[in-house]
Design a protein around this motif. Structure first.
Motif, PDB file in Angstrom:
ATOM      1  N   TYR A  93      24.086  21.460   5.153  1.00 19.85           N
ATOM      2  CA  TYR A  93      23.673  22.874   5.239  1.00 19.85           C
ATOM      3  C   TYR A  93      24.893  23.740   5.565  1.00 19.85           C
ATOM      4  N   GLU A  94      24.669  25.044   5.576  1.00 22.36           N
ATOM      5  CA  GLU A  94      25.719  26.021   5.879  1.00 22.36           C
ATOM      6  C   GLU A  94      25.208  27.015   6.917  1.00 22.36           C
ATOM      7  N   ASP A  95      26.153  27.646   7.628  1.00 24.83           N
ATOM      8  CA  ASP A  95      25.747  28.758   8.498  1.00 24.83           C
ATOM      9  C   ASP A  95      25.864  30.071   7.719  1.00 24.83           C
ATOM     10  N   GLU A 118       0.831  -1.205   0.000  1.00 25.95           N
ATOM     11  CA  GLU A 118       0.000   0.000   0.000  1.00 25.95           C
ATOM     12  C   GLU A 118       0.875   1.268   0.000  1.00 25.95           C
ATOM     13  N   LYS A 119       0.209   2.370  -0.415  1.00 19.44           N
ATOM     14  CA  LYS A 119       0.902   3.667  -0.452  1.00 19.44           C
ATOM     15  C   LYS A 119       1.085   4.190   0.974  1.00 19.44           C
ATOM     16  N   LEU A 120       2.211   4.917   1.147  1.00 21.34           N
ATOM     17  CA  LEU A 120       2.525   5.482   2.465  1.00 21.34           C
ATOM     18  C   LEU A 120       2.928   6.955   2.313  1.00 21.34           C
ATOM     19  N   ASP A 121       2.265   7.865   3.042  1.00 20.68           N
ATOM     20  CA  ASP A 121       2.674   9.276   3.097  1.00 20.68           C
ATOM     21  C   ASP A 121       3.452   9.497   4.399  1.00 20.68           C
ATOM     22  N   MET A 122       4.634  10.074   4.260  1.00 21.60           N
ATOM     23  CA  MET A 122       5.505  10.270   5.428  1.00 21.60           C
ATOM     24  C   MET A 122       5.888  11.756   5.551  1.00 21.60           C
ATOM     25  N   ASN A 123       5.515  12.393   6.680  1.00 16.51           N
ATOM     26  CA  ASN A 123       5.919  13.772   6.974  1.00 16.51           C
ATOM     27  C   ASN A 123       7.128  13.739   7.923  1.00 16.51           C
ATOM     28  N   VAL A 124       8.251  14.306   7.438  1.00 16.52           N
ATOM     29  CA  VAL A 124       9.484  14.339   8.249  1.00 16.52           C
ATOM     30  C   VAL A 124       9.764  15.798   8.617  1.00 16.52           C
ATOM     31  N   SER A 125       9.850  16.058   9.937  1.00 16.98           N
ATOM     32  CA  SER A 125      10.122  17.422  10.432  1.00 16.98           C
ATOM     33  C   SER A 125      11.621  17.572  10.692  1.00 16.98           C
ATOM     34  N   PHE A 126      12.223  18.593  10.064  1.00 21.99           N
ATOM     35  CA  PHE A 126      13.649  18.912  10.274  1.00 21.99           C
ATOM     36  C   PHE A 126      13.719  20.213  11.078  1.00 21.99           C
ATOM     37  N   SER A 127      14.287  20.107  12.281  1.00 19.30           N
ATOM     38  CA  SER A 127      14.332  21.260  13.187  1.00 19.30           C
ATOM     39  C   SER A 127      15.766  21.764  13.348  1.00 19.30           C
ATOM     40  N   ASN A 128      15.869  23.085  13.427  1.00 19.14           N
ATOM     41  CA  ASN A 128      17.158  23.751  13.692  1.00 19.14           C
ATOM     42  C   ASN A 128      17.170  24.145  15.168  1.00 19.14           C
ATOM     43  N   VAL A 183      16.241  16.461  -1.692  1.00 16.81           N
ATOM     44  CA  VAL A 183      15.315  17.591  -1.682  1.00 16.81           C
ATOM     45  C   VAL A 183      16.056  18.824  -1.133  1.00 16.81           C
ATOM     46  N   PHE A 184      15.969  19.944  -1.850  1.00 20.16           N
ATOM     47  CA  PHE A 184      16.542  21.203  -1.397  1.00 20.16           C
ATOM     48  C   PHE A 184      15.439  22.015  -0.723  1.00 20.16           C
ATOM     49  N   ILE A 185      15.606  22.295   0.545  1.00 16.17           N
ATOM     50  CA  ILE A 185      14.527  23.006   1.263  1.00 16.17           C
ATOM     51  C   ILE A 185      14.934  24.429   1.676  1.00 16.17           C
ATOM     52  N   GLY A 186      16.070  24.913   1.189  1.00 21.53           N
ATOM     53  CA  GLY A 186      16.432  26.321   1.431  1.00 21.53           C
ATOM     54  C   GLY A 186      16.909  26.565   2.849  1.00 21.53           C
ATOM     55  N   ASN A 187      16.376  27.601   3.488  1.00 23.81           N
ATOM     56  CA  ASN A 187      16.852  28.012   4.809  1.00 23.81           C
ATOM     57  C   ASN A 187      15.882  27.578   5.899  1.00 23.81           C
ATOM     58  N   LYS A 231      20.385  29.009  17.253  1.00 27.02           N
ATOM     59  CA  LYS A 231      19.722  30.305  17.105  1.00 27.02           C
ATOM     60  C   LYS A 231      20.012  30.933  15.751  1.00 27.02           C
ATOM     61  N   LEU A 232      21.154  30.573  15.142  1.00 26.01           N
ATOM     62  CA  LEU A 232      21.493  31.108  13.830  1.00 26.01           C
ATOM     63  C   LEU A 232      20.808  30.303  12.737  1.00 26.01           C
ATOM     64  N   ASP A 233      20.561  30.940  11.597  1.00 24.77           N
ATOM     65  CA  ASP A 233      19.886  30.278  10.484  1.00 24.77           C
ATOM     66  C   ASP A 233      20.772  29.191   9.882  1.00 24.77           C
ATOM     67  N   ALA A 234      20.120  28.119   9.448  1.00 29.94           N
ATOM     68  CA  ALA A 234      20.773  27.098   8.621  1.00 29.94           C
ATOM     69  C   ALA A 234      20.418  27.398   7.173  1.00 29.94           C
ATOM     70  N   LYS A 235      21.422  27.600   6.345  1.00 33.57           N
ATOM     71  CA  LYS A 235      21.191  28.029   4.974  1.00 33.57           C
ATOM     72  C   LYS A 235      21.513  26.892   4.002  1.00 33.57           C
ATOM     73  N   ASN A 236      20.825  26.959   2.836  1.00 34.15           N
ATOM     74  CA  ASN A 236      21.064  26.003   1.738  1.00 34.15           C
ATOM     75  C   ASN A 236      20.957  24.561   2.236  1.00 34.15           C
TER      76      ASN A 236
END
Length: 802
Positions: free
Chosen positions: A367-369, A291-301, A331-335, A304-309
């Motif tokens: 990623y980059e700082d 069967e088909k499976l939908d998976m939501n994956v949460s990526f947390s930083n 998958v590229f998710i930006g910042n 305090k500084l942004d994670a870029k690229n």
């Protein structure tokens, strides 16, 4: 010589006969004057021992007692007996004579005498410099070249400047109050900052030019230099040293360099980015084969500084397990902003041939700082697989708690959590352990084993952890659980992972927090200008830089070289019971600078002995720069002027001036100002040392008859470059000299007093009086010139009788 005496006798006789007032040259108003002196031999060579005789006269009108003649140490001569203070014998008819045996040092020709005495019960002194005839080639004090390179300004950060506090990730202004702690002005100043090589990358100038220019800082004055700094966001918080380099010139264009070191306190609550897998949610909750499976994956930083690229690659895809539906594995998710989260939705297909009760899946996160540093993390997890309709155990981790919110590097800490079975089956052979970065050590028995956990039951787990001293900042830790469930009569393994974070203080930060330090973060004077011989109040502020520990039993001792500063009516040591973390304590002390201290900055040394809250002793030493000045005192004689002047006729002007203070008068200029012309109306005396004297002579020419107001203006600078003026005003009555046309007979009759009545009415006082006044003025000029020349000869070592 006889001719000159006869000529002066004729002039004096003329004044007595004519009734015209005789002008007298004024003398400096002193209680004791030197009438004349002599030496044996007349010419003195280097190393010569010779007899010096001086004659004194009491002009005070009072009885003088305890009179001493002192040979000043700064003279070109010294007493051969070693006794520089010679008692003056009793006065006879207000006069006395003193003899001394002196030795010539070989340079200069100034003999500086200090006459000390008591008048009307009060002590007083007079300073007089005379110049002897030595063999030195150029003995004139005004002809000696000056070594201007000795006039060295001293530029430094002001002592009352507090430690600057700058914030990471911002463009901040660093304002440096620069003080010229000297008696010499500085100009063409260039100020630059120099950071240690290891810290240089964290501080970036906001301008192309790496230095600041200041046109001028006068002596004992303050100017600000301002630098705009871009402070990188990833700089560790703490104290940083900055070297301040100075390049400058004195007012005579001699060039100098110097440097300073200060501290900068950088505050940084911006932890670097750290991205991890925070949550995986699937629909349905269990993987159903085929069967088909939908998976939501949460990526947390969690930084305090942004994670870029940010780029994420999914791992564990297989044709016999899970595959992406119409998508690539990266998958590229930006910042991801600080403390932010982004979610990726994966659409997956499940193979009907999937095996086991769980399926491994992983992610690589790159990623980059904000300053371009690169990071790469890999996380692994498991997804449960549904293979039958049996009721099974589902374990969850809850109530994760640390024994401390912040853990110091090298310390132990406790970790507690609970494991709850939220399913309807039984879980068996449960194992729990921790996984983290290398340097996080589990001191407890690991893994922790639990035999069985029934539905809706909970078990508690405790771990004792130890951090290595190399760790710093926030560290992720994974709680790993493995257990077995029963499915279709078979035992199947399950795996769950949950992450949490531990804030670890770095070793350097821990050291800074555990070693207390006291610094002088501010000091001021009352009054702001400190004069030698006059007490002042020094206000001090002592700062405990440690943010956690108090300092106690603080003993602070003050000292200065050669006893320049001594406490007034108090000890040089004071006591402070305690200073709490990050706080300061203020103390004041009254100090007395030596009366004969040369005008310059002097160091005041502080030794601070104290204990921390554990009783361990420490010492800190600091040095403060205290600028001391000498009060300036310019004295002048009365002006020498004739009583009558005529339009168009030159009048000689003469005045002596003396530096009676203990500091140099810089760039002294004398000018004659008024509605008149003349010659030598200005004279540049240059720098006049203490105890030196000089004179001004000029010729003024009144232009119009009537009342003439004028003044002699003395202008000079002190050590701080401040200008001072002393003015001597005078008033002259200027008459109109009229030419009379007379034949010789007429001249003769006038001389015999046979002037006709009509001529008497026209001529007023008479041509004889006019001629007499003219001759008198000329005679006065001659007398002044003779006396001025005698003064010059006296300065060159000749007696006043010659």
């Amino acid at each position: 010589m006889k001719c000159k005496s006869f000529f002066c006798f004729l002039i004096l006789t003329f004044f007595l006969v004519s009734g015209i007032a005789f002008p007298v040259l004024a003398v400096t108003n002193t209680d004791i004057i030197i009438t004349h002196f002599d030496t044996d031999p007349d010419e003195i060579k280097e190393g010569d021992k010779f007899d010096f005789n001086v004659w004194l006269e009491n002009k005070s009108g009072s009885a003088l007692t305890n009179v001493f003649l002192v040979i000043d140490d700064s003279s070109s001569f010294y007493a051969s007996t070693g006794m520089s203070q010679i008692p003056v014998p009793d006065w006879s008819a207000n006069k006395s004579h003193v003899s001394a045996s002196l030795v010539y040092k070989g340079t200069g020709n100034e003999l500086k005498l200090v006459i000390k005495y008591t008048k009307d019960g009060a002590e007083d002194e007079k300073i007089q410099s005379i110049y002897l005839n030595t063999k030195e080639k150029d003995s004139s004090p005004r002809g000696t070249p000056t070594d201007t390179s000795k006039y060295v300004p001293r530029i430094s950060v002001s002592g009352d400047m507090k430690i600057p506090i700058l914030t990471a990730g911002k463009t901040e202004s660093l304002v440096l109050p620069l003080n010229n702690y000297s008696t010499h002005g500085a100009k063409d100043i260039t100020v630059s900052l120099q950071f240690p090589e290891k810290d240089n990358e964290f501080f970036i100038m906001d301008t192309v030019k790496m230095s600041q220019d200041i046109e001028r800082i006068p002596a004992n004055r303050e100017e600000n230099a301002e630098f705009r700094l871009n402070i990188r966001q990833d700089i560790p918080k703490g104290l940083y040293t900055v070297k301040i380099n100075y390049a400058f010139s004195n007012l005579y264009n001699d060039k100098f360099t110097s440097s300073d070191t200060i501290y900068i306190n950088v505050e940084n609550d911006k932890t670097p980015p750290e991205v991890f897998v925070a949550k995986i949610e699937s629909t349905p909750a269990l993987i159903t084969p085929g069967e088909k499976l939908d998976m939501n994956v949460s990526f947390s930083n969690i930084g305090k500084l942004d994670a870029k690229n940010v780029k994420v690659k999914i791992l564990g895809l297989d044709a016999k397990g899970l595959q992406l539906f119409n998508a690539g594995d990266s998958v590229f998710i930006g910042n991801i902003p600080g403390y932010g989260t982004k979610v990726i939705l994966y659409s997956l297909t499940t193979s009907p041939y999937i095996q086991g009760s769980s399926y491994p899946i992983g992610f690589v996160i790159e990623y980059e700082d904000e300053v371009g540093n690169s990071y790469s993390k890999e996380y692994n997890s498991f997804l449960p697989v549904k293979t039958s309709g049996e009721e099974e155990a589902v374990l969850k981790v809850k109530n994760v708690k640390l024994s401390s919110s912040a853990v110091r590097a090298g310390d132990e800490f406790g970790l507690k959590f609970s494991i709850t079975n939220e399913g309807k089956g039984r879980a068996q052979n449960i194992k729990a352990w921790l996984e983290g970065k290398e340097g996080l050590i589990t001191k407890s028995i690991s893994p922790v084993r639990i035999q069985e956990l029934g539905p809706q039951n909970t078990a508690s787990v405790d771990f004792t952890m130890l951090t290595d001293e190399s760790l710093s900042k926030t560290q992720p830790v994974a709680i790993r659980i493995e257990y077995e469930i029963s499915r279709m009569g078979q035992s199947l393994k399950q795996d769950i992972t949950q992450y949490f974070e531990v804030e670890v203080l770095d070793r350097e930060g821990a050291a800074e927090k555990t070693v207390p330090r006291i610094i002088v973060n501010r000091y001021t004077f009352q009054p702001e200008t400190i004069n030698a011989g006059k007490a002042f109040t020094l206000d001090l502020s002592f700062l405990n830089t440690n943010k956690e520990k108090s300092v106690e039993n603080i003993k602070i001792s003050l000292s200065s070289k050669d006893g320049i500063f001594t406490p007034e009516n108090s000890s040089n040591t004071f006591y402070i019971e305690a200073i709490t973390p990050g706080q300061s304590a203020d103390r004041s002390i009254v100090l007395y600078p030596k009366a004969d201290a040369a005008p310059k900055s002097y160091p005041l040394d502080l030794l601070m002995v104290y204990e921390d809250s554990d009783g361990e002793q420490y010492e800190e030493a600091e040095s403060l720069n205290i600028p001391v000045k000498q009060e300036q005192r310019l004295e002048t004689s009365d002006l020498s002027l004739p009583p009558q002047a005529f339009a168009g006729q030159g009048i000689p002007v003469y005045v002596d001036f003396f530096n009676m203070g203990k500091s140099t008068l810089y760039n002294l200029m004398v000018k004659a100002e008024g509605d008149f012309g003349g010659e030598n109306n200005s004279y540049f005396a240059g720098n006049v040392e203490p105890g030196r004297s000089d004179y001004y002579e000029g010729m003024i020419v009144p232009q119009n008859p009537g009342k003439l107001d004028g003044k002699i203006v003395f202008s000079y600078e002190d050590e701080a470059g401040n200008e001072h003026k002393v003015e001597k005003e005078f008033t002259l009555n200027v008459s109109d000299m009229q030419q009379q046309n007379m034949d010789p007979g007429q001249m003769e009759r006038n001389m015999q007093g046979m002037m006709p009545p009509e001529m008497e009415q026209k001529s007023g006082p008479g041509i004889l009086v006019i001629i007499g006044i003219a001759l008198a003025v000329a005679a006065v000029a001659v007398v002044i010139i003779i006396l001025v020349r005698k003064k010059r000869y006296s300065k060159k070592g000749m007696t006043l009788d010659e």
